[in-house]
Design a protein around this motif. Structure first.
Motif, PDB file in Angstrom:
ATOM      1  N   THR A   1     -64.710  -5.598 -13.152  1.00  0.00           N
ATOM      2  CA  THR A   1     -65.882  -4.889 -12.310  1.00  0.00           C
ATOM      3  C   THR A   1     -66.322  -3.698 -12.505  1.00  0.00           C
ATOM      4  OG1 THR A   1     -64.298  -4.092 -10.577  1.00  0.00           O
ATOM      5  CG2 THR A   1     -65.619  -6.812 -10.139  1.00  0.00           C
ATOM      6  N   ALA A   2     -64.942  -2.988 -13.703  1.00  0.00           N
ATOM      7  CA  ALA A   2     -66.176  -1.522 -14.593  1.00  0.00           C
ATOM      8  C   ALA A   2     -67.438  -1.849 -15.428  1.00  0.00           C
ATOM      9  CB  ALA A   2     -64.619  -1.049 -14.877  1.00  0.00           C
ATOM     10  N   ILE A   3     -67.895  -1.309 -15.295  1.00  0.00           N
ATOM     11  CA  ILE A   3     -69.323  -0.721 -16.193  1.00  0.00           C
ATOM     12  C   ILE A   3     -69.876   0.048 -16.375  1.00  0.00           C
ATOM     13  CG2 ILE A   3     -71.623  -2.105 -15.694  1.00  0.00           C
ATOM     14  CD1 ILE A   3     -70.629  -3.891 -15.546  1.00  0.00           C
ATOM     15  N   ALA A   4     -69.868   0.801 -17.373  1.00  0.00           N
ATOM     16  CA  ALA A   4     -69.696   2.053 -17.975  1.00  0.00           C
ATOM     17  C   ALA A   4     -70.878   2.045 -18.798  1.00  0.00           C
ATOM     18  CB  ALA A   4     -68.959   1.824 -19.393  1.00  0.00           C
ATOM     19  N   ALA A   5     -71.133   3.170 -18.094  1.00  0.00           N
ATOM     20  CA  ALA A   5     -72.618   3.431 -18.745  1.00  0.00           C
ATOM     21  C   ALA A   5     -73.271   3.240 -20.534  1.00  0.00           C
ATOM     22  CB  ALA A   5     -73.137   5.505 -18.287  1.00  0.00           C
ATOM     23  N   TYR A   6     -74.587   2.386 -20.304  1.00  0.00           N
ATOM     24  CA  TYR A   6     -74.648   2.487 -20.970  1.00  0.00           C
ATOM     25  C   TYR A   6     -74.399   0.629 -21.156  1.00  0.00           C
ATOM     26  CZ  TYR A   6     -77.115   6.418 -20.519  1.00  0.00           C
ATOM     27  OH  TYR A   6     -77.847   7.844 -20.111  1.00  0.00           O
ATOM     28  N   ASP A   7     -74.402   0.037 -20.896  1.00  0.00           N
ATOM     29  CA  ASP A   7     -73.874  -1.158 -20.809  1.00  0.00           C
ATOM     30  C   ASP A   7     -75.120  -2.628 -20.493  1.00  0.00           C
ATOM     31  OD1 ASP A   7     -70.726  -0.693 -21.314  1.00  0.00           O
ATOM     32  OD2 ASP A   7     -69.804  -2.037 -19.248  1.00  0.00           O
ATOM     33  N   MET A   8     -74.778  -3.461 -21.757  1.00  0.00           N
ATOM     34  CA  MET A   8     -75.682  -3.860 -21.882  1.00  0.00           C
ATOM     35  C   MET A   8     -74.780  -5.203 -21.442  1.00  0.00           C
ATOM     36  SD  MET A   8     -77.600  -3.853 -25.690  1.00  0.00           S
ATOM     37  CE  MET A   8     -75.819  -4.137 -26.273  1.00  0.00           C
ATOM     38  N   ILE A   9     -75.944  -6.062 -20.263  1.00  0.00           N
ATOM     39  CA  ILE A   9     -75.876  -6.619 -19.186  1.00  0.00           C
ATOM     40  C   ILE A   9     -76.756  -8.141 -19.129  1.00  0.00           C
ATOM     41  CG2 ILE A   9     -74.782  -5.542 -17.691  1.00  0.00           C
ATOM     42  CD1 ILE A   9     -77.511  -7.421 -16.235  1.00  0.00           C
ATOM     43  N   SER A  10     -76.097  -9.471 -18.871  1.00  0.00           N
ATOM     44  CA  SER A  10     -77.392 -10.337 -19.102  1.00  0.00           C
ATOM     45  C   SER A  10     -76.651 -11.646 -18.060  1.00  0.00           C
ATOM     46  CB  SER A  10     -77.900 -11.173 -20.789  1.00  0.00           C
ATOM     47  OG  SER A  10     -76.455 -11.316 -21.597  1.00  0.00           O
ATOM     48  N   VAL A  11     -77.996 -12.587 -17.702  1.00  0.00           N
ATOM     49  CA  VAL A  11     -76.945 -13.901 -16.775  1.00  0.00           C
ATOM     50  C   VAL A  11     -77.624 -14.839 -17.655  1.00  0.00           C
ATOM     51  CG1 VAL A  11     -77.861 -14.386 -14.856  1.00  0.00           C
ATOM     52  CG2 VAL A  11     -78.307 -12.307 -15.529  1.00  0.00           C
ATOM     53  N   GLN A  12     -76.591 -15.784 -17.057  1.00  0.00           N
ATOM     54  CA  GLN A  12     -76.350 -17.050 -17.738  1.00  0.00           C
ATOM     55  C   GLN A  12     -76.404 -18.343 -16.992  1.00  0.00           C
ATOM     56  OE1 GLN A  12     -73.391 -18.862 -20.101  1.00  0.00           O
ATOM     57  NE2 GLN A  12     -74.971 -18.999 -22.156  1.00  0.00           N
ATOM     58  N   ILE A  13     -77.178 -18.887 -16.696  1.00  0.00           N
ATOM     59  CA  ILE A  13     -76.883 -19.847 -15.660  1.00  0.00           C
ATOM     60  C   ILE A  13     -76.016 -21.192 -16.705  1.00  0.00           C
ATOM     61  CG2 ILE A  13     -78.464 -21.361 -13.793  1.00  0.00           C
ATOM     62  CD1 ILE A  13     -78.843 -18.396 -13.134  1.00  0.00           C
ATOM     63  N   THR A  14     -75.069 -21.598 -16.186  1.00  0.00           N
ATOM     64  CA  THR A  14     -74.641 -22.235 -16.368  1.00  0.00           C
ATOM     65  C   THR A  14     -74.486 -24.044 -15.719  1.00  0.00           C
ATOM     66  OG1 THR A  14     -72.254 -21.609 -15.359  1.00  0.00           O
ATOM     67  CG2 THR A  14     -72.431 -20.828 -17.993  1.00  0.00           C
ATOM     68  N   ALA A  15     -75.261 -23.734 -15.002  1.00  0.00           N
ATOM     69  CA  ALA A  15     -74.757 -25.345 -14.060  1.00  0.00           C
ATOM     70  C   ALA A  15     -75.799 -25.127 -12.713  1.00  0.00           C
ATOM     71  CB  ALA A  15     -73.884 -26.143 -12.948  1.00  0.00           C
ATOM     72  N   LEU A  16     -77.088 -26.768 -12.735  1.00  0.00           N
ATOM     73  CA  LEU A  16     -77.920 -26.511 -11.457  1.00  0.00           C
ATOM     74  C   LEU A  16     -76.923 -27.437 -11.000  1.00  0.00           C
ATOM     75  CD1 LEU A  16     -80.420 -25.750 -14.282  1.00  0.00           C
ATOM     76  CD2 LEU A  16     -80.092 -23.809 -11.859  1.00  0.00           C
ATOM     77  N   SER A  17     -77.335 -27.371 -10.320  1.00  0.00           N
ATOM     78  CA  SER A  17     -77.139 -29.128  -8.739  1.00  0.00           C
ATOM     79  C   SER A  17     -78.374 -29.759  -8.912  1.00  0.00           C
ATOM     80  CB  SER A  17     -76.313 -28.539  -7.900  1.00  0.00           C
ATOM     81  OG  SER A  17     -77.054 -28.149  -6.426  1.00  0.00           O
ATOM     82  N   SER A  18     -78.459 -30.713  -7.475  1.00  0.00           N
ATOM     83  CA  SER A  18     -79.317 -31.703  -7.660  1.00  0.00           C
ATOM     84  C   SER A  18     -79.397 -31.469  -6.179  1.00  0.00           C
ATOM     85  CB  SER A  18     -79.085 -33.296  -7.686  1.00  0.00           C
ATOM     86  OG  SER A  18     -79.883 -34.034  -7.089  1.00  0.00           O
ATOM     87  N   PRO A  19     -80.651 -31.647  -5.605  1.00  0.00           N
ATOM     88  CA  PRO A  19     -81.909 -31.304  -6.463  1.00  0.00           C
ATOM     89  C   PRO A  19     -81.947 -30.187  -7.252  1.00  0.00           C
ATOM     90  CG  PRO A  19     -82.893 -30.666  -3.792  1.00  0.00           C
ATOM     91  CD  PRO A  19     -81.132 -31.428  -3.929  1.00  0.00           C
ATOM     92  N   THR A  20     -82.499 -29.976  -8.316  1.00  0.00           N
ATOM     93  CA  THR A  20     -82.427 -29.100  -9.044  1.00  0.00           C
ATOM     94  C   THR A  20     -83.549 -27.647  -9.180  1.00  0.00           C
ATOM     95  OG1 THR A  20     -81.717 -30.454 -11.153  1.00  0.00           O
ATOM     96  CG2 THR A  20     -82.674 -29.053 -11.621  1.00  0.00           C
ATOM     97  N   PRO A  21     -83.070 -26.897  -8.676  1.00  0.00           N
ATOM     98  CA  PRO A  21     -83.940 -26.089  -8.356  1.00  0.00           C
ATOM     99  C   PRO A  21     -85.205 -25.761  -9.441  1.00  0.00           C
ATOM    100  CG  PRO A  21     -82.021 -24.885  -8.421  1.00  0.00           C
ATOM    101  CD  PRO A  21     -81.446 -26.544  -9.131  1.00  0.00           C
ATOM    102  N   GLY A  22     -86.246 -25.322  -8.836  1.00  0.00           N
ATOM    103  CA  GLY A  22     -87.387 -24.628 -10.154  1.00  0.00           C
ATOM    104  C   GLY A  22     -87.103 -23.000  -9.856  1.00  0.00           C
ATOM    105  N   MET A  23     -86.668 -22.611  -9.209  1.00  0.00           N
ATOM    106  CA  MET A  23     -86.611 -20.703  -9.477  1.00  0.00           C
ATOM    107  C   MET A  23     -84.536 -20.584  -9.152  1.00  0.00           C
ATOM    108  SD  MET A  23     -86.207 -17.703  -7.348  1.00  0.00           S
ATOM    109  CE  MET A  23     -86.159 -18.409  -6.025  1.00  0.00           C
TER     110      MET A  23
END
Length: 130
Positions: A100-122
């Motif tokens: 849970t530790a984030i250092a100053a200037y770490d880069m982050i990104s998000v990956q959506i790995t699974a989507l359920s039905s009904p599949t969202p548009g957002m």
């Protein structure tokens, strides 16, 4: 400034798609962002533009140290999810995060790995850092 002595909570993450738009397809990867200060992850939230009727929508948060390649290492082990019957999920349990530790200037990104039905548009996925 904040005179109460309470640490400010920041949120970092990404949004994908358009509310009411065409169904998204996993995996989805965000553009990396830089976290300008050291902080500790204290929670997360996932939102979708429809009610998840079955299954779940799952996101992984990725991190890389300052000066290294684009984030590919997940700090959320299995991924965090929004469960059936909801369209938003705020959680303060961060046991899925390997760190849970984030250092100053770490880069982050998000990956959506699974989507359920009904599949969202957002889909939006953020973590809160203090």
């Amino acid at each position: 400034g904040c005179s109460s002595g309470t640490a400010v909570i920041h949120q970092y993450g990404a949004s994908f798609g358009t509310k009411g738009g065409a169904a998204l397809t996993a995996p989805l990867n965000s553009i990396p962002a830089v976290v300008p200060q050291a902080c500790t992850i204290i929670g997360y939230e996932i939102m979708v533009d429809n009610v998840v009727s079955s299954g779940s929508t799952t996101a992984k948060f990725l991190r890389a140290a300052d000066g290294t390649a684009i984030p590919t290492s997940s700090i959320s082990t299995s991924g965090v999810s929004i469960s059936s019957g909801t369209s938003t999920g705020h959680q303060t349990t961060v046991t899925d995060f390997s760190s849970t530790a984030i250092a100053a200037y770490d880069m982050i990104s998000v990956q959506i790995t699974a989507l359920s039905s009904p599949t969202p548009g957002m889909v939006s996925a953020v973590f809160y850092c203090q």
